[in-house]
Design an enzyme around this catalytic site. Sequence first.
Site, PDB file in Angstrom:
ATOM      1  CG  ASP A  15      89.795 -24.067  46.333  1.00  0.00           C
ATOM      2  OD1 ASP A  15      89.770 -25.177  46.884  1.00  0.00           O
ATOM      3  OD2 ASP A  15      90.297 -23.885  45.212  1.00  0.00           O
ATOM      4  CE1 TYR A 423      98.841 -16.683  38.529  1.00  0.00           C
ATOM      5  CE2 TYR A 423     100.485 -16.183  40.189  1.00  0.00           C
ATOM      6  CZ  TYR A 423      99.205 -16.039  39.692  1.00  0.00           C
ATOM      7  OH  TYR A 423      98.299 -15.254  40.366  1.00  0.00           O
TER       8      TYR A 423
END
Length: 730
Positions: A15, A423
């Site tokens: 990222d 998650y």
Amino acid sequence: MARVEEKTVLCASCDIACQLRAEVTDGRVTKIKSHYNPLLKDNICMKGIYAPKGFAHPDRVLYPLKRKGERGSGEWQRVSWDDAMGEITDRLKKVVDTHGPEALAVSTSQWNTSTESGAGRRFMNLLGSPNWISGVALCAGNTAAVNRMVYGWFPFPDFASSKCIVLFGHNPKRHSWTPIYNSIRKAQQDGAKLIVLDPRRSESAERADIWLPLKAGTDAAMCLGWLNVIIKDELYDKEFVAKWTHGFDEFAARVADFPLERVAEITGCEPEMIAEAARLYATHGPSVIPWTPITDQQRNSTSAIRLHASLRAICGYLDVPGGEGLSGFPKDIIPETVIEGHDLLSDEQKAKQLGSDTHPVFTYRGTAALAAPTRRAWGHEYANIVMGSYMANPSATFRAMADGVPYPVKAFIVLGNNAMMSYANMELIYRGLMNQDLIVAHEHMKTPTAQLADFILPGDSWLERNHMLDGYGWSNVVRTSEKSMEPPGECRGVYEFWRDLAHRFGFGNQFPWKTVEELYTYRLQATGMTWEQFVDTYEMYLPEPKFRKYEENGFATPTGKVELKSTILEDLGFDPLPYWREEPEADPDYPLQLFTGVREDEFFQTGQRFIPELRKRKPDPQMFISAADAEEWQVVDGDWVDVHSKSGKVRLQTSIRDDMPKGLIRVPHGWWKPEMEQGIKGGLSGVWLHSDAQVCPDDDDFLDREQGIPHFKGIPARIVKVADQRAAAE
Ligand SMILES: Nc1nc2c(c(=O)[nH]1)N[C@H]1C(S)=C(S)[C@@H](COP(=O)(O)OP(=O)(O)OC[C@H]3O[C@@H](n4cnc5c(=O)[nH]c(N)nc54)[C@H](O)[C@@H]3O)O[C@H]1N2
Ligand SMILES: Nc1nc2c(c(=O)[nH]1)N[C@H]1C(S)=C(S)[C@@H](COP(=O)(O)OP(=O)(O)OC[C@H]3O[C@@H](n4cnc5c(=O)[nH]c(N)nc54)[C@H](O)[C@@H]3O)O[C@H]1N2
Ligand code: SF4
Ligand SMILES: [Mo]
């Protein structure tokens, strides 16, 4: 003769988006090199170098696939794009007709799908669903949302001119966030001091002037200790505080509850060292506290992030050279949030955003009070920095998917995101996925998440598309990436997916741009250039830096000041001052603590494990443990163990390390084994063995109160050595 050319590209294998050069031979990328610009030189890591290998992997999904048999059967049939999109539309319409548009949830990555340019949210807003989630809820997006509450934007550090850099855990390395690593090294060479807070003697700790080995999860308490010293010793910028902060006296009173002795007890660090670090930060400025994911993932996350923000503000480091810049939107370019079209979604639908009643900070409800101030200070109402504002809460979303509470979510579109493993509480996510009427995965590989889908749609890669990156809405630097080769098979971009779906749903007039390049041209209208002209002219488009911009229009907060005491949190019913929340009572059955993290050089998150050259370097997931703990738990180097928390277990190989403190073990994030059998019966390629999401709880004790994000730094744990070592090693 082979035709060789070079293109400038933005790597999306992680990222940080390094600008690189792609060598193209006869229309295929044959090599990735670092950029010739001296400022960008050496900003490349092994994941970037090996990316073309990954994109050429024989297991890459090249055609739309439709599931055969039961969900998770592991069997697929090739279908045309038109058939896939037609059936997806019919099934999604049925879900919407039966349960309402909020029954669609979408989960995406923040970087590898950022070529959508806001199209995904636009579709959802037109349809009427507020239920968008992403890994950015645990990584930067949530920090951005909390920073906005304090001073209206998410600042970016000016490493080059900084005199003191503070890393709360964050540990950039040669092969992890390479440009940030290079910037910190360069600043150190130029004389900047480095303070590192890390329970482990990390690579950054080794190079630090001061290393504070704090206990995992105690960052917020540490910040309260620093502030105690800084305020008591009057080391803060009094003029700035008097003119530009709201609630300083009450903030100072809260901080006074944290004398160094108390902070030393909570964090396990020496009081003198804490004071020395605090003084260095405050007096050796301009200093920076670069964004860190460590405080994104703690049960005291909102307080910790607010405390970082408060430190920056009261020491006078906001929007000054060498400090932390508040950039605002990019110049001359329609921001992505405008394309997202959040005003297209009705207040009634916004109010249904999952989790916004209990954990509102990054939801529509939590950010509503920022709309008018953001318009005043920055010119637009919606500032979706790192896509981290206007999100639903992930745990609440998976609960709605699994149990239909408070209402059912029955369709799930997942793009460039391995949701099942990304998650907390994997068991809940799995139940949620199994309870869907429709799952669409836009992917490169048959990840464990994609294996549970109804359709896998083949995504293009960063070498195969054009891209205009607006700094994730964080900085105002706009960078370009040129398509270097045609996508293989029938791989397509995310923009095309959303546009096609929008047209099939009758929203065509809201998606007039036939291609993402047309949309870029629309966004570039104020420059007077088309996308093609822009990419030919600019690799990087950046305005002249301006400082102390708040002097013109104030900060983008309700008071127009830095809110040390938050009017927004107060209105939402939370403690308006940052606080320290004690750890839950110790459980003698789980005497160790685990954290997930220490990123691996070879892989980005759950990716790349199928690339042989990288996997060879790191074949298995490793638990780090101190020699003292290893002895106590009777494990030796190489032993396979199951690390248990109350929520589940994860199988890892023991690695005894002298950088680990006693009592703390490391669990790596993102392990599955693409070579293992696919489908539910086959164990979804090892996800039930090796994924850390199994041991990450999401019950109230382990969720941050204001955001509802899970605690990954200090989960009670124990170790069980696997009885059959030989079988475990296979
Ligand atoms: N349990 C747990 N959860 C975590 C974390 C943790 O430590 N533990 N860490 C958090 C953090 S810090 C982050 S950043 C997030 C990251 O979470 P994700 O956003 O899910 O990142 P990845 O795991 O890399 O998954 C990206 C997926 O996109 C696919 N992909 C790559 N490029 C493209 C592309 O161009 N197009 C398409 N369509 N697909 C592509 C890859 O094959 C891969 O499966 O996870 C967060 N979640
Ligand atoms: N090669 C590679 N590079 C990557 C990634 C990757 O997967 N691979 N992922 C990228 C992404 S998305 C992210 S978010 C970053 C993450 O990268 P970093 O920000 O560097 O985070 P980690 O490597 O997980 O952990 C950093 C340090 O945090 C320490 N730590 C653990 N618990 C605590 C705590 O409670 N408090 C403090 N202060 N420290 C603690 C650990 O000991 C470790 O040394 O890396 C990015 N770079
Ligand atoms: S650090 Fe590596 S993976 Fe990340 S953008 Fe740069 S080259 Fe790509
Ligand atoms: Mo991350």
